[in-house]
Design an enzyme around this catalytic site. Structure first.
Site, short mmCIF file in Angstrom:
data_model
loop_
_atom_site.label_atom_id
_atom_site.label_comp_id
_atom_site.label_asym_id
_atom_site.label_seq_id
_atom_site.Cartn_x
_atom_site.Cartn_y
_atom_site.Cartn_z
CE LYS A 216 -7.51 -7.60 1.42
NZ LYS A 216 -7.65 -6.31 2.41
N GLY A 277 -11.24 -0.26 9.12
CA GLY A 277 -10.74 0.70 10.01
C GLY A 277 -12.03 0.93 11.03
CB ALA A 303 -12.75 -4.90 6.81
N GLY A 304 -13.04 -4.61 9.71
CA GLY A 304 -14.05 -4.22 10.94
C GLY A 304 -13.83 -4.92 12.26
CG ASN A 325 -3.15 -2.87 9.42
OD1 ASN A 325 -2.75 -2.42 8.26
ND2 ASN A 325 -2.19 -2.68 10.47
CB THR A 326 -7.56 -0.54 12.17
OG1 THR A 326 -7.08 -0.03 10.72
CG2 THR A 326 -7.58 0.81 12.76
#
Length: 373
Positions: A216, A277, A303-304, A325-326
């Protein structure tokens, strides 16, 4: 072959603007000058992971790793910005002033062939996966929580960062001790890279460590937004593809840029839903949908995502998967949230494949009107 005491200031003559023949400054290098002259003449000075180290005699890379109590099978080594093949560690004699980077071996492996009732699988670069949820491995309280959350998510692909080995405590646990590389596919990424050169260098080290070509790519533009720098991303992608990597690429939700990345050979397009994040959810669903409609390779929102409904929306837009992830790691209960994300991705995929009803301006009763009393 034991390392002698370290000193606190950088010793490299070139980096200090010194000629190789120039004598060492006693103010900067007191530990070296405190050694007997005969011993000083036999010593070898190395910079390892940014830390100056002094060895009693010239050594091979294998000997240095042994002296640091590192398993050569679990690390990758870069010498003066050139990756050293593991097969040559025993013969590669180091020279005074060499700079080494030693990074974690992060494991590898591919899952068994995915089989589902209707064979609706995620296929990336010829590899098939049952799960469409990819999960990052950072931000958890510890590796135990990481393993529990990823198991609850049902993920088969986990993103991993390439980082320096902790020289002060090489016995510290590694991610592979908790996430079996025979069960999960590790996806090395370039988190924290801000130039094409750093990204390419990082992934070459990852390939030496684990042997993968599926990676990635993300090249960030600034620390405040963590938005991708698309100029640097294009440069890095081109070099990596020529170098034999299969590149899944983090990018802006720009339709034209996504097409350009696909045309150059990227195997998956990964537009952001919102800043990394942030948990803001999908800010521009229209552009995500346009990218999906034009793409001939998988599109994964990256993301987001903040909660399960965000993941479901991404899948309902036609995305092939979601990377997060977050949203899991920073939930009050990461394991339970991981389970919610798994169900949301599955529900969103089923809804997309089922085809939603048409939107209508006026009401349309669901109960029959014939035979009313």
């Amino acid at each position: 072959m034991n390392a002698l005491p370290l000193w606190n200031r950088a010793w490299n003559r070139e980096s200090m603007g010194m000629a190789q023949s120039e004598p060492l400054n006693p103010t900067l290098f007191p530990p070296i000058l405190a050694l007997p002259q005969a011993l000083r003449e036999r010593t070898m000075h190395l910079l390892i992971n940014g830390e100056p180290k002094l060895f009693a005699e010239p050594m091979t890379i294998a000997a240095v790793l042994s002296s640091l109590k590192l398993d050569s099978a679990k690390v990758a080594v870069e010498r003066n910005l050139e990756i050293v093949p593991r097969s040559t560690y025993a013969e590669a004699v180091l020279a005074d002033g060499d700079r080494l980077e030693i990074v974690h071996f992060i494991g590898g492996g591919a899952p068994e062939e995915a089989e589902t009732e209707d064979d609706d699988v995620l296929e990336v670069a010829g590899r098939r996966f049952r799960s469409r949820l990819l999960v990052g491995t950072g931000k958890y309280r510890d590796f135990t929580e990481t393993a529990r959350a990823i198991a609850a998510a049902g993920a088969e692909i986990v993103t991993v960062a390439v980082r320096r080995v902790n020289l002060s405590d090489p016995s510290q646990p590694m991610l592979a001790d908790y996430l079996d590389p025979r069960r999960y596919t590790y996806l090395p990424n370039t988190a924290g890279c801000y130039t094409a050169e750093d990204a390419v260098r990082t992934l070459r080290l990852a390939r030496e460590a684990g042997g993968w070509d599926l990676v990635k790519l993300e090249v960030l533009g600034d620390q405040k937004t963590l938005y991708p720098d698309m100029v640097e991303t294009l440069r890095a992608a081109e070099r990596l593809i020529v170098d034999g990597f299969k590149v899944m690429v983090y990018c802006t939700d720009d339709v034209i840029m996504a097409r350009r990345l696909e045309d150059m050979g990227c195997v998956a397009i990964m537009p952001l839903a919102a800043p990394i994040g942030s948990g803001l959810g999908i800010r521009n669903p229209m552009t995500i949908r346009l990218i999906v409609e034009q793409a001939r390779v998988p599109v994964l929102v990256d993301a987001g995502v903040g909660t399960a409904s965000d993941a479901a929306v991404a899948m309902e837009l036609g995305c092939d998967g979601v990377l997060m992830n977050t949203a899991i790691a920073e939930a009050r209960d990461p394991v339970r949230m991981a389970r919610a994300m798994k169900l949301a991705v599955e529900a969103g995929r089923l809804a997309y494949r089922s085809g939603r009803m048409a939107r209508k301006l006026y009401a349309d009763p669901s109960s029959p009107v014939g035979g009313l009393i």
